[in-house]
Design an enzyme around this catalytic site. Structure first.
Site, short mmCIF file in Angstrom:
data_model
loop_
_atom_site.label_atom_id
_atom_site.label_comp_id
_atom_site.label_asym_id
_atom_site.label_seq_id
_atom_site.Cartn_x
_atom_site.Cartn_y
_atom_site.Cartn_z
N ASN A 123 7.09 0.54 0.66
CA ASN A 123 6.04 1.46 1.08
C ASN A 123 5.22 1.85 -0.15
O ASN A 123 5.59 2.74 -0.91
CB ASN A 123 6.65 2.70 1.75
CG ASN A 123 7.33 2.37 3.05
OD1 ASN A 123 6.67 2.16 4.07
ND2 ASN A 123 8.66 2.30 3.03
N GLU A 124 4.13 1.14 -0.34
CA GLU A 124 3.32 1.29 -1.55
C GLU A 124 2.41 2.52 -1.46
O GLU A 124 2.29 3.14 -0.38
CB GLU A 124 2.47 0.03 -1.74
CG GLU A 124 3.27 -1.25 -1.93
CD GLU A 124 3.96 -1.36 -3.29
OE1 GLU A 124 4.13 -0.33 -3.97
OE2 GLU A 124 4.33 -2.48 -3.67
N PRO A 125 1.79 2.92 -2.57
CA PRO A 125 0.85 4.05 -2.54
C PRO A 125 -0.17 3.89 -1.41
O PRO A 125 -0.74 2.82 -1.21
CB PRO A 125 0.19 3.97 -3.92
CG PRO A 125 1.25 3.39 -4.80
CD PRO A 125 1.97 2.39 -3.94
N THR A 140 3.67 -3.65 -8.49
CA THR A 140 4.94 -4.11 -7.93
C THR A 140 5.10 -5.61 -8.13
O THR A 140 6.18 -6.10 -8.47
CB THR A 140 5.00 -3.77 -6.43
OG1 THR A 140 4.97 -2.35 -6.27
CG2 THR A 140 6.27 -4.31 -5.79
#
Length: 639
Positions: free
Chosen positions: A161-163, A180
């Protein structure tokens, strides 16, 4: 400094437990999981675990495996759901999380295969959305996740769950953040091979777990840990949504805790138990905060920045300033092996013996010159009996095209008739290597012959660097520790064979000084394992009479530098010495320009080293000390 002494008060919005090291924290988490498994077994019920991959949970899995083999812990009632998987990704690929979980956990315990759930990275893209919906539904049908294990990425991600992710997100296909992907490069042959997408449990899926344990080990996680547990909740730091969960705990080591307010500046949140180390840290912080040299700090400066109790309880500002200035002044020495015939009462190293036996341990074949090349040169120039020990072969950090170039050179040399005695035998080897390299797949592990060639390339470079620093062949040692020789970025744990190799060398040389890499921000973990092996060697040798006179100095610099208040020996480097250090680093041609595993720093290694050395000198100058071109910093480890 003993960080654990200053846990007086915190501003953390998530309970955060600080452990002395990752091993201790991982063991505790594993025991917590094992206790829950056994309780459910007694009740005749299953337990659902949410599992993570990456380096953070490895020691948890190793401890669970140990408990299964040695204490009879059964996993027959355990059902697991993994957080994520790259997409696309075949399950047997080197980088797949299916393979990771089998290697570190599932192949070593008695869990039922039908109870293992890992997102399927082979699905056609049109099937992914429904698959993800069913993944969440399976968890719900089984009663939800009882214990969720998490790591944290430098972007603040949990799972993938990235920014930009929200707490309403469910399991889904996502695009990976550029940072990432750079961090993942250590597991892939090239940046082009790192997937752009992944399947991940959503934040809402994660927050449904009954209990959450997040693991963060190492200084490179310190800043994001602080933002997750102290700052406001924000989609730009997805892990901050864990503040909403009623039963989440962060488990961090002292490196990952460095930026937490209660350790970085505890005087801002409560009354401190002052000792010399904490006073030094506070004074340096104040000097940098107000932009004044230490000797110019006033009582008003102390009072206006939360340090009034220090001047009231301890001493007047002037006396504190003098004390800390002298402490820092006494760290500076141009004699890293000790200055002969000098008063050593305020010097970092002993004057006697005047000529010391020294071992410089280098985890990779270039860490010696990158991190302490100036000190290395000075120790040799000042007549000490210096040995360098390269702990690992470093063979995975050589590009295939470099290996191909060397093999082709040797083949042409052999074809010239210079080595007729072994021509046929060598021809077979060359053909095997060339065939492999020319047909190598992106996720394929090097064969033994290729690893040997790559190791020889790095060995030759290390030998050239050490010779440039003034060492003879008999003072250059290649240990090739077995833990490293997996052919992959994932290494084995340190073992007895690794420790014995180090013990044998130390018993042979009986050093007065040992230098070792304490750079625990190394993203690949090799420095940590190499340091553990040295610590274990000192433990085994503690009864030897000579070991009591052996001092262990830890250097950093390749990835991270000591904080100023931690430095116990600062070795100045002149412009000429800095240039010579650069030339020693240049001997490592395979690591020049763009090595296979550059980490998260875009600069070349020589640039990182010079910039950090210059920054250390700049900090000393700003604190009011002498101005130098550069400084290499060390901290003594006391057993």
């Amino acid at each position: 400094m003993d960080f654990l002494k200053y846990q007086l008060k915190s501003v953390e919005k998530i309970p955060t437990k600080v452990w002395a090291d990752a091993r201790e924290g991982s063991k505790h988490v594993a025991q917590t999981i094992a206790l829950s498994i056994r309780q459910r077994q007694q009740e005749g019920e299953h337990i659902v675990l949410g599992l993570a991959t990456g380096s953070s949970p490895i020691q948890v899995y190793q401890e669970l495996v140990r408990m299964h083999k040695e204490e009879g812990l059964s996993f027959k009632n355990v059902i697991t759901f993994n957080l994520d998987e790259y997409y696309p990704m075949k399950p047997d690929a080197q980088q797949s999380y299916v393979r990771f979980m089998r290697e570190y956990l599932f192949d070593h315990i008695d869990i039922k295969k039908e109870n293992i759930h890992i997102p399927d990275g082979t699905l056609p893209i049109e099937q992914v959305e429904e698959y993800c919906r069913q993944y969440d539904k399976k968890i719900e049908i089984l009663g939800g996740i009882d214990i969720q294990l998490l790591g944290i990425g430098r972007t603040g991600h949990i799972g993938f769950n990235e920014p930009g992710s929200w707490d309403t997100s469910d399991t889904r296909l996502v695009r990976l953040d550029a940072l990432t992907r750079r961090d993942a490069l250590k597991d892939f042959p090239s940046e082009e091979d790192v997937p752009y997408r992944a399947m991940t449990m959503g934040i809402r899926s994660i927050l449904k777990a009954k209990a959450i344990h997040l693991l963060a080990w190492g200084q490179h996680k310190a800043e994001v840990v602080k933002r997750a547990v102290e700052d406001e909740i924000t989609p730009s730091i997805p892990s901050s949504f864990l503040q909403k969960h009623p039963n989440t705990r962060f488990h961090v080591d002292t490196g990952a805790a460095e930026c937490l307010t209660k350790y970085e500046s505890p005087w801002l949140i409560g009354i401190c138990n002052w000792d010399d180390d904490l006073i030094c840290k506070a004074v340096i912080w104040l000097s940098q905060k107000v932009g004044k040299p230490i000797l110019k700090l006033t009582s008003e400066d102390y009072n206006e920045h939360g340090l009034s109790d220090l001047t009231l309880e301890y001493a007047a500002a002037y006396e504190i300033n003098i004390k800390i200035f002298n402490r820092l002044q006494h760290t500076i020495t141009g004699w890293p092996g000790g200055k002969p015939n000098a008063d050593d009462s305020t010097r970092p190293e002993r004057a006697k013996p005047a000529k010391k036996r020294v071992i410089i341990f280098s985890p990779h074949p270039d860490d010696d010159v990158i991190s302490m090349g100036g000190t290395f040169l000075r120790l040799v120039e000042q007549g000490h009996d210096v040995h360098v020990a390269y702990q690992t072969s470093g063979n995975i950090a050589v590009h295939d095209y470099d290996a191909l170039r060397f093999v082709e050179f040797l083949q042409e040399y052999n074809d010239s008739g210079a080595n007729n005695g072994f021509k046929d035998e060598l021809d077979k080897k060359y053909k095997k290597i060339l065939k492999f390299l020319n047909n190598k797949k992106s996720d394929e592990m090097d064969i033994a012959e290729v690893r040997s060639v790559k190791g020889l390339i790095r060995r030759g470079e290390a030998r050239a660097g050490a010779r440039f620093c003034g060492l003879n062949e008999d003072h250059i040692h290649f240990l090739d520790l077995p833990f490293y020789e997996t052919g992959r970025t994932r290494k084995n744990p340190v073992g007895e064979d690794d420790v014995k190799i180090i013990v044998d060398l130390m018993e042979k040389i009986k050093p007065h000084q040992v230098f070792a890499a304490g750079d625990l921000a190394d993203p690949h973990g090799t420095h940590r394992v190499c340091l553990d092996a040295i610590f274990m060697s000192f433990e085994k040798l503690k009864e030897e009479s000579w070991i009591k006179d052996c001092w262990l100095w830890l250097y950093r610099g390749a990835w991270h530098e000591w904080s100023t208040h931690e430095i116990e020996m600062a070795v100045p480097i002149s412009p000429e010495q800095l240039l010579k250090k650069r030339r020693a680093i240049f001997m490592h041609q395979s690591q020049k320009d763009r090595p296979p595993f550059p980490g998260n720093d875009e600069r070349e290694f020589w640039q990182r080293a010079e910039d950090r050395n210059r920054e250390s000198a700049h900090i000393y100058r700003k604190l009011g000390l002498a101005e130098y071109e550069a400084i290499e910093a060390f901290r003594r480890w006391k057993f």
